[in-house]
Write a protein that holds these residues in place. Structure first.
Motif, PDB file in Angstrom:
ATOM      1  N   SER A 150       0.825  -1.208   0.000  1.00  0.00           N
ATOM      2  CA  SER A 150       0.000   0.000   0.000  1.00  0.00           C
ATOM      3  C   SER A 150       0.860   1.259   0.000  1.00  0.00           C
ATOM      4  O   SER A 150       0.596   2.209  -0.736  1.00  0.00           O
ATOM      5  N   VAL A 151       1.901   1.269   0.803  1.00  0.00           N
ATOM      6  CA  VAL A 151       2.798   2.430   0.872  1.00  0.00           C
ATOM      7  C   VAL A 151       3.483   2.649  -0.469  1.00  0.00           C
ATOM      8  O   VAL A 151       3.573   3.784  -0.960  1.00  0.00           O
ATOM      9  N   VAL A 152       3.977   1.582  -1.087  1.00  0.00           N
ATOM     10  CA  VAL A 152       4.679   1.720  -2.368  1.00  0.00           C
ATOM     11  C   VAL A 152       3.718   2.222  -3.451  1.00  0.00           C
ATOM     12  O   VAL A 152       4.077   3.100  -4.237  1.00  0.00           O
ATOM     13  N   LEU A 153       2.506   1.698  -3.481  1.00  0.00           N
ATOM     14  CA  LEU A 153       1.522   2.181  -4.461  1.00  0.00           C
ATOM     15  C   LEU A 153       1.191   3.656  -4.225  1.00  0.00           C
ATOM     16  O   LEU A 153       1.117   4.447  -5.174  1.00  0.00           O
ATOM     17  N   GLN A 154       1.001   4.026  -2.967  1.00  0.00           N
ATOM     18  CA  GLN A 154       0.705   5.425  -2.645  1.00  0.00           C
ATOM     19  C   GLN A 154       1.877   6.328  -3.032  1.00  0.00           C
ATOM     20  O   GLN A 154       1.687   7.397  -3.608  1.00  0.00           O
ATOM     21  N   ALA A 155       3.093   5.897  -2.719  1.00  0.00           N
ATOM     22  CA  ALA A 155       4.279   6.688  -3.057  1.00  0.00           C
ATOM     23  C   ALA A 155       4.408   6.844  -4.566  1.00  0.00           C
ATOM     24  O   ALA A 155       4.712   7.931  -5.066  1.00  0.00           O
ATOM     25  N   THR A 156       4.178   5.764  -5.308  1.00  0.00           N
ATOM     26  CA  THR A 156       4.259   5.820  -6.771  1.00  0.00           C
ATOM     27  C   THR A 156       3.213   6.774  -7.325  1.00  0.00           C
ATOM     28  O   THR A 156       3.510   7.597  -8.205  1.00  0.00           O
ATOM     29  N   ASP A 157       1.986   6.688  -6.822  1.00  0.00           N
ATOM     30  CA  ASP A 157       0.931   7.601  -7.260  1.00  0.00           C
ATOM     31  C   ASP A 157       1.295   9.053  -6.958  1.00  0.00           C
ATOM     32  O   ASP A 157       1.076   9.939  -7.789  1.00  0.00           O
ATOM     33  N   LEU A 158       1.841   9.305  -5.778  1.00  0.00           N
ATOM     34  CA  LEU A 158       2.224  10.670  -5.412  1.00  0.00           C
ATOM     35  C   LEU A 158       3.330  11.204  -6.319  1.00  0.00           C
ATOM     36  O   LEU A 158       3.265  12.355  -6.779  1.00  0.00           O
ATOM     37  N   VAL A 159       4.334  10.380  -6.603  1.00  0.00           N
ATOM     38  CA  VAL A 159       5.412  10.822  -7.486  1.00  0.00           C
ATOM     39  C   VAL A 159       4.872  11.076  -8.897  1.00  0.00           C
ATOM     40  O   VAL A 159       5.211  12.091  -9.525  1.00  0.00           O
ATOM     41  N   ASP A 160       4.020  10.200  -9.399  1.00  0.00           N
ATOM     42  CA  ASP A 160       3.421  10.408 -10.721  1.00  0.00           C
ATOM     43  C   ASP A 160       2.619  11.706 -10.753  1.00  0.00           C
ATOM     44  O   ASP A 160       2.681  12.464 -11.726  1.00  0.00           O
ATOM     45  N   ASN A 161       1.874  11.963  -9.684  1.00  0.00           N
ATOM     46  CA  ASN A 161       1.082  13.199  -9.601  1.00  0.00           C
ATOM     47  C   ASN A 161       1.988  14.428  -9.580  1.00  0.00           C
ATOM     48  O   ASN A 161       1.721  15.422 -10.244  1.00  0.00           O
ATOM     49  N   ILE A 162       3.068  14.342  -8.810  1.00  0.00           N
ATOM     50  CA  ILE A 162       4.013  15.459  -8.747  1.00  0.00           C
ATOM     51  C   ILE A 162       4.585  15.745 -10.132  1.00  0.00           C
ATOM     52  O   ILE A 162       4.658  16.910 -10.555  1.00  0.00           O
ATOM     53  N   LEU A 163       4.986  14.704 -10.839  1.00  0.00           N
ATOM     54  CA  LEU A 163       5.547  14.891 -12.185  1.00  0.00           C
ATOM     55  C   LEU A 163       4.536  15.526 -13.124  1.00  0.00           C
ATOM     56  O   LEU A 163       4.862  16.437 -13.897  1.00  0.00           O
ATOM     57  N   SER A 164       3.296  15.077 -13.046  1.00  0.00           N
ATOM     58  CA  SER A 164       2.228  15.627 -13.886  1.00  0.00           C
ATOM     59  C   SER A 164       1.950  17.089 -13.538  1.00  0.00           C
ATOM     60  O   SER A 164       1.846  17.945 -14.428  1.00  0.00           O
ATOM     61  N   GLU A 165       1.830  17.367 -12.256  1.00  0.00           N
ATOM     62  CA  GLU A 165       1.564  18.744 -11.817  1.00  0.00           C
ATOM     63  C   GLU A 165       2.729  19.665 -12.162  1.00  0.00           C
ATOM     64  O   GLU A 165       2.520  20.820 -12.546  1.00  0.00           O
ATOM     65  N   ARG A 166       3.952  19.173 -12.032  1.00  0.00           N
ATOM     66  CA  ARG A 166       5.125  19.986 -12.373  1.00  0.00           C
ATOM     67  C   ARG A 166       5.130  20.303 -13.860  1.00  0.00           C
ATOM     68  O   ARG A 166       5.400  21.433 -14.268  1.00  0.00           O
ATOM     69  N   ALA A 167       4.814  19.304 -14.694  1.00  0.00           N
ATOM     70  CA  ALA A 167       4.762  19.539 -16.140  1.00  0.00           C
ATOM     71  C   ALA A 167       3.695  20.572 -16.477  1.00  0.00           C
ATOM     72  O   ALA A 167       3.927  21.481 -17.288  1.00  0.00           O
ATOM     73  N   ALA A 168       2.518  20.468 -15.838  1.00  0.00           N
ATOM     74  CA  ALA A 168       1.444  21.440 -16.077  1.00  0.00           C
ATOM     75  C   ALA A 168       1.868  22.827 -15.606  1.00  0.00           C
ATOM     76  O   ALA A 168       1.607  23.834 -16.287  1.00  0.00           O
ATOM     77  N   PHE A 169       2.520  22.921 -14.481  1.00  0.00           N
ATOM     78  CA  PHE A 169       2.992  24.203 -13.958  1.00  0.00           C
ATOM     79  C   PHE A 169       3.990  24.844 -14.919  1.00  0.00           C
ATOM     80  O   PHE A 169       3.918  26.025 -15.211  1.00  0.00           O
ATOM     81  N   ARG A 170       4.914  24.042 -15.422  1.00  0.00           N
ATOM     82  CA  ARG A 170       5.934  24.577 -16.331  1.00  0.00           C
ATOM     83  C   ARG A 170       5.318  25.044 -17.643  1.00  0.00           C
ATOM     84  O   ARG A 170       5.821  25.971 -18.268  1.00  0.00           O
ATOM     85  N   MET A 171       4.244  24.414 -18.072  1.00  0.00           N
ATOM     86  CA  MET A 171       3.574  24.811 -19.318  1.00  0.00           C
ATOM     87  C   MET A 171       2.874  26.168 -19.158  1.00  0.00           C
ATOM     88  O   MET A 171       2.653  26.870 -20.131  1.00  0.00           O
ATOM     89  N   GLN A 172       2.527  26.538 -17.922  1.00  0.00           N
ATOM     90  CA  GLN A 172       1.853  27.814 -17.667  1.00  0.00           C
ATOM     91  C   GLN A 172       2.824  28.980 -17.724  1.00  0.00           C
ATOM     92  O   GLN A 172       2.417  30.113 -17.956  1.00  0.00           O
ATOM     93  N   LYS A 173       4.089  28.738 -17.506  1.00  0.00           N
ATOM     94  CA  LYS A 173       5.085  29.809 -17.478  1.00  0.00           C
ATOM     95  C   LYS A 173       5.471  30.169 -18.915  1.00  0.00           C
ATOM     96  O   LYS A 173       5.679  29.289 -19.750  1.00  0.00           O
ATOM     97  N   PRO A 174       5.559  31.440 -19.211  1.00  0.00           N
ATOM     98  CA  PRO A 174       5.998  31.821 -20.548  1.00  0.00           C
ATOM     99  C   PRO A 174       7.475  31.469 -20.741  1.00  0.00           C
ATOM    100  O   PRO A 174       8.261  31.545 -19.803  1.00  0.00           O
ATOM    101  N   LEU A 175       7.795  31.048 -21.930  1.00  0.00           N
ATOM    102  CA  LEU A 175       9.185  30.752 -22.250  1.00  0.00           C
ATOM    103  C   LEU A 175       9.949  32.061 -22.411  1.00  0.00           C
ATOM    104  O   LEU A 175       9.482  32.985 -23.071  1.00  0.00           O
ATOM    105  N   THR A 176      11.088  32.143 -21.796  1.00  0.00           N
ATOM    106  CA  THR A 176      11.909  33.353 -21.905  1.00  0.00           C
ATOM    107  C   THR A 176      13.249  32.981 -22.527  1.00  0.00           C
ATOM    108  O   THR A 176      13.793  31.920 -22.278  1.00  0.00           O
TER     109      THR A 176
END
Length: 178
Positions: A150-176
């Motif tokens: 259960s812990v490993v599945l939860q940790a994997t889900d959290l890391v996947d979510n972080i990666l997804s959220e980080r990618a979405a966050f970076r897409m919101q920033k204008p490229l400079t």
């Protein structure tokens, strides 16, 4: 003189156990004496090389601050894992065999984190009987395994979510341009 802890074939005669190599030759430990290339070494004569080997292997698995995690996982007194005590008394066979195997795992630090995860899950959820010292005497391994999964599945889900959220966050920033 260099000792390397690594998995080795064990002596067929049952006399001691092989913990790795001493200057490239199989190193056998038997009754606190070490043997390599047909020569006997008193523990004190190889103490520095022994401590360096333990430090290298344990650092691979737990990082440079390995004393507490190793003691906790091996269920031995923390003082027993201090370098001066290792130099004087050595470590139990099972600890040396563990370090030899774990430090040569393809990703030893990840294994170290996983080992501590299993140990923590065991301590908090699955010990059914303890010694007066607090050490586990009986463990419900099925419960421990369920908690760890259960812990490993939860940790994997959290890391996947972080990666997804980080990618979405970076897409919101204008490229400079830099």
């Amino acid at each position: 003189m260099k000792i390397v802890l690594c998995p080795m074939d064990q002596p067929s005669d049952g006399e001691g156990f092989c913990i790795g190599t001493l200057d490239g030759h199989p190193l056998i430990v038997h009754d606190r004496k070490l043997y390599a290339s047909g020569r006997e070494y008193e523990h004190g004569a190889v103490a520095n090389a022994y401590v360096e080997a333990v430090d290298r292997a344990a650092s691979e698995v737990f990082g440079s601050d390995w004393v507490t995690p190793l003691a906790r996982l091996m269920q031995i007194n923390k003082r027993s894992t201090a370098k001066d005590r290792i130099a004087k008394f050595g470590l139990p066979n099972y600890v040396l065999q563990f370090l030899a195997k774990a430090s040569t795992y393809p990703v030893p630090r990840a294994l170290g984190y996983a080992l501590l995860c299993v140990e923590e899950a065991q301590e908090t959820m699955s010990v059914t009987h303890r010694a007066p010292t607090g050490r586990p005497l009986e463990v419900d391994v099925q419960v421990r395994s369920q908690v760890v999964r259960s812990v490993v599945l939860q940790a994997t889900d959290l890391v996947d979510n972080i990666l997804s959220e980080r990618a979405a966050f970076r897409m919101q920033k204008p490229l400079t341009a830099e």
